[in-house]
Structures are given as structure tokens and as C-alpha cells.
Design an enzyme around this catalytic site. Structure first.
Site, PDB file in Angstrom:
ATOM      1  N   SER A   1       0.833  -1.202   0.000  1.00  0.00           N
ATOM      2  CA  SER A   1       0.000   0.000   0.000  1.00  0.00           C
ATOM      3  C   SER A   1       0.871   1.257   0.000  1.00  0.00           C
ATOM      4  CB  SER A   1      -0.961  -0.046   1.186  1.00  0.00           C
ATOM      5  OG  SER A   1      -1.957   0.959   1.068  1.00  0.00           O
TER       6      SER A   1
ATOM      7  N   ASP B   1      -0.359  -4.038  -4.016  1.00  0.00           N
ATOM      8  CA  ASP B   1      -1.502  -3.139  -4.102  1.00  0.00           C
ATOM      9  C   ASP B   1      -1.133  -1.731  -3.639  1.00  0.00           C
ATOM     10  OD1 ASP B   1      -4.099  -3.164  -5.183  1.00  0.00           O
ATOM     11  OD2 ASP B   1      -4.954  -2.849  -3.218  1.00  0.00           O
TER      12      ASP B   1
ATOM     13  N   HIS C   1      -7.827  -5.454  -0.657  1.00  0.00           N
ATOM     14  CA  HIS C   1      -6.541  -4.748  -0.565  1.00  0.00           C
ATOM     15  C   HIS C   1      -5.452  -5.677  -0.029  1.00  0.00           C
ATOM     16  CE1 HIS C   1      -4.184  -1.163  -0.689  1.00  0.00           C
ATOM     17  NE2 HIS C   1      -4.109  -0.956   0.623  1.00  0.00           N
TER      18      HIS C   1
END
Length: 458
Positions: A161, A185, A255
Site C-alpha cells: 500500500s 496493491d 486490498h
């Protein structure tokens, strides 16, 4: 080979919780809570080093002092794992798995970048702003390693992330000379549309691979690496909640799936094969399953071993490679890809969907509903449909086919099958199964015994 590795992992997981009495101070990932998130946290970074020699007791590489470690060997590969935004302050659930399994794969230095103080806040913008500061701290530590004889080529950063962009910032400061960056991601909010020097970019390392698993919410949709992987098209992941009533999992499951897919690639289970393609639709329509144009002559695999694709980059250097694939609902996530080839002899064109089910003698079954797009069946024309199964049987005793137009009202149709053939994509040498002269009545399951294709003639 597998049993010793499993034994090693089992003992390692125990040791993570119970450190031997060595007299050393064991450092742990910062564990915060929602109160910390509400009041906010000032940035503080721990660099927790794990090697095969200290699996049970993390050493903190204090970046404020000269490099002085009992376990760090700069001649080895060094992997930095960088987490992302932590709205509740709890440690990521995947930390133990990724550290332990990386050390099972190779003798390396694994550095867990703990910036939970700084990532834990209700204000996402604050955490995003801290990413530059974390990158500066990491560069300072890597500089010390370089002074001790480390090489940039042996530095591998795995960013989750916001952590993916942190890795990109570090790579940018070294003019793209880091060996590899994997973005899991990468965060989309506040980074979408940013220029390359303000996000992860292919120029940040010699090889950049990215897994996009939540492109319609928390992740980044556009390509950010030399090769970008889009599981299940990059949006809704199988097994993840579909409604808000599932609580926090509804927001984070897609996610997080990128991380779990990566961790799965470290285990002795299966390699997830992916397929370079222009779009997910083309992949689902079976247009992207030949990798003969690529060197080496193989499709890229997902996760840790994706860097085998570097050989292809040297020879062809494409601007962007997007690879698509589907997964199962749970680990090990692998599915079996087959082509179902059907030739019909109806005089009139038929349009509809096919469901195929495979059965073994002992009663096991696996099913694929090929319903992502209407198939068109025309006389004497072969239709090749992509069938995806969550199990791959060595021997199939029965096959069933069901034809449907998807219409509830109106007349019922049938298709007359001149030949059906089932062939494996993963193993082209695997026995192909055929059947000739079938009539499929709409919404009626037709069960039959397949015959090896080479034993029958048209």
C-alpha cells in the site's frame, strides 16, 4: 525436501513467540490501538532485522548509530518489508508469515520496517505525508550498508500500500539502481495521477513488479512496474465479502489479498501462472494463453519468482506488461485452466453459456461456469471457451455439460455438438478428452464418459 522445510517453519513460529534465554534484547513490532489512532502518533521507525540465525529475536538496526549488528551480513540479499497505513494501530496480520517464508526460501537479511508510529492515525493524509520521511530514514540505513560493502543490486524492497510508494521513493534516490521493488496493491488515494517521482515507477529499480488487487477502492489501477499483475481483473477478489455488513473485512480484504498471494508464492504448493494480455476481458475470452512470443518461453509467475521475467525485459523491453489471471477463494489460490473446444452442427446460430463439471471415480467434482460472456455457436465453427477449475484431477471419469441461454421465459433451445474437447493449458502434453455427437438440451445437465481424443477419428 518439503518435510524438513515444514519442520523448520513450525519451530520458527514457536520461536517467534518464545525467545531462548540468550541475554539479548528482542525487539517487537509496535503494537498500538484505536486510542493512538484518534490522538495521532509522531513518526518513529524501527528496523527489525531477522535472519536464519535470529528467527526468534529481532535485532533493531538503530539508524541513529553507526551500523553495528550481530547478524547482518551485507554480502547477502537484504529484503526490506514496508507496511502501509494502519488506521487501528494493530500490527499487520501477515508479518510473521512473510518473514518466516522468505527465510525458508533463501539465506538473506529480512528487515521489517516498522513505522507504525506515523502510520497509525485516523487522518490518512498524515500517514501519506510521512512516507517521504520514512524513505529518507531507509536511505540513511542503506547508505551505511553500502559503506560496509553491500551492493544496491542485492537490495530488494517489498512495499504494501503506502509502503510501495515508500520503496519507490527510496529507489528514486538511488537512480533506479536497487535490485528489485515489489509493490503489493500500491495505495491509490493521494497518489493517482501523480508524476513518476511522486509515486512508485518502473524507473525506481532494475526490476519492478506490482500486484493490483483493489483497483476500484484503496489500490492504484494504472500500471506502475515493468510487469503489473491483476488477479481476477484487479477488483473483487473471490472469497472477500461483498456487502458492508461484513464489517472491516469488506474494506480491507481485497486490498490485503495482494499480500496473501505473494506469501503463497513462497510456499511449496503451486506457482500461480499469469498471462500477459491487453485486458481482463481478452484473458477471460481465451485470447492470451500463448507465451511463445516471450523469452524465456514461459508465462510469468506471480510473487517472489516473478523476477525470472527480467530476462524477457533485457531482450524485448516492452513499455508496459500487464498480466491477468484468476484465483481460487483461499490459499494456495491456484486454479486449473482448460480450454473447452466445441464444434456444433446446428443450422441456426445459438447463443448462450456453458457449465462444465468434471467428476472422478471416487466422487470428487469440480465445476466451471463459463458465463462471463455469451458464446456464439455457429455451424461447423469451433468455439474455444476458457474453463477454470479449483481442482485439477489426474483422471476424469465423467464430464457433464449444461447449456443455457440465460433466459427464464421463451422457447427452450438445444445445441447439437459435433465434437467437444477438453485440453489443459498448464500441461499441453496432458491427455486431451473428447466426446462426439451430443445433444445439449437447455438447462438440462448431460453427463457422459469422455474418450481420449487420439482414440477417435472425426
Amino acid at each position: 525436501m518439503l518435510l524438513p522445510r515444514l519442520s523448520f517453519l513450525f519451530l520458527s513460529l514457536i520461536c517467534w513467540q518464545v525467545a531462548p534465554d540468550t541475554g539479548e534484547e528482542c525487539h517487537e513490532f509496535t503494537d498500538l490501538n484505536i486510542h493512538n489512532s484518534i490522538v495521532g502518533t509522531g513518526l518513529k521507525v524501527q528496523l527489525l532485522l531477522f535472519t536464519k540465525d535470529n528467527l526468534d529475536c529481532a535485532e533493531d538496526l538503530n539508524q541513529e548509530k553507526p551500523l553495528n549488528s550481530s547478524y547482518l551480513k551485507v554480502s547477502r540479499k537484504t529484503v526490506f518489508i514496508v507496511h502501509g497505513y494502519r488506521p487501528t494501530g494493530s500490527p499487520p496480520v501477515w508479518l510473521k508469515d512473510i518473514v518466516q517464508h522468505l527465510l525458508l526460501v533463501q539465506d538473506m537479511n529480512v528487515v521489517l520496517v516498522d513505522w507504525n508510529r506515523g502510520a497509525t492515525t485516523l487522518i490518512y493524509h498524515t500517514a501519506a505525508k510521512n512516507t517521504r520521511k520514512v524513505a529518507d530514514i531507509l536511505k540513511n540505513n542503506i547508505d551505511k550498508m553500502l559503506n560496509e560493502g553491500a551492493s544496491l543490486e542485492n537490495i530488494y524492497m517489498i512495499g504494501v500500500s503506502l509502503g510501495a510508494h515508500i520503496a519507490g521513493f527510496v529507489g528514486h534516490m538511488y537512480n533506479g539502481q536497487l535490485g528489485r521493488i515489489t509493490g503489493l496493491d500500491p495505495a491509490g488515494p493521494l497518489f493517482k495521477g501523480n508524476p513518476p517521482d511522486e509515486r512508485l515507477d518502473p524507473s525506481d529499480a532494475q526490476f519492478v513488479d506490482v500486484i493490483h488487487s483493489d483497483t476500484d477502492a484503496l489500490g492504484y489501477k494504472e500500471a506502475l512496474g515493468h510487469i503489473d499483475f491483476y488477479p481476477n481483473g484487479g477488483t473483487d477478489q473471490p472469497g472477500c465479502p461483498q456487502t458492508i455488513f461484513s464489517g472491516s473485512q469488506y474494506f480491507k480484504c481485497d486490498h490485503q489479498r495482494s499480500v496473501f498471494l505473494y506469501v503463497s508464492s513462497l510456499k511449496d504448493t503451486c506457482n500461480v501462472t499469469t498471462y500477459p494480455c491487453d485486458s481482463y476481458r481478452d484473458y477471460r475470452n481465451g485470447k492470451c494463453f500463448s507465451c511463445e512470443d516471450f523469452l524465456p518461453l514461459t508465462c510469468p509467475v506471480l510473487g517472489y519468482y516473478a523476477d525470472n521475467w527480467k530476462d524477457h525485459l533485457v531482450l524485448k523491453n516492452p513499455a508496459v506488461t500487464k498480466a491477468y489471471f484468476d484465483t481460487g477463494t483461499k490459499e494456495p489460490y491456484c486454479i486449473a485452466h482448460y480450454f473447452l473446444d466445441i464444434i456444433t452442427w446446428n443450422k441456426s446460430t445459438r447463443r448462450g453459456y456453458i457449465t462444465i463439471k468434471l467428476m472422478t471415480k471416487d466422487g470428487n467434482t469440480t465445476e466451471s461456469k463459463i458465463n462471463h460472456e455469451t458464446a456464439t455457436f455457429e455451424q461447423y465453427s469451433q468455439v474455444s471457451l476458457l474453463a477454470r477449475f479449483d481442482q485439477d484431477f489426474e483422471k476424469v471419469s465423467r464430464i457433464s455439460l449444461t447449456f443455457s441461454t440465460g433466459s427464464i421465459i421463451g422457447p427452450k433451445y438445444k445445441i447439437r455438438v459435433l465434437r467437444m474437447r477438453l485440453r489443459s493449458l498448464a500441461d499441453p502434453e496432458k491427455l486431451q478428452l473428447c466426446r462426439y455427437d451430443l445433444v445439449l438440451l437447455e438447462n438440462i445437465e448431460t453427463v457422459f464418459k469422455p474418450i481420449p481424443c487420439q482414440n477417435m477419428q472425426m
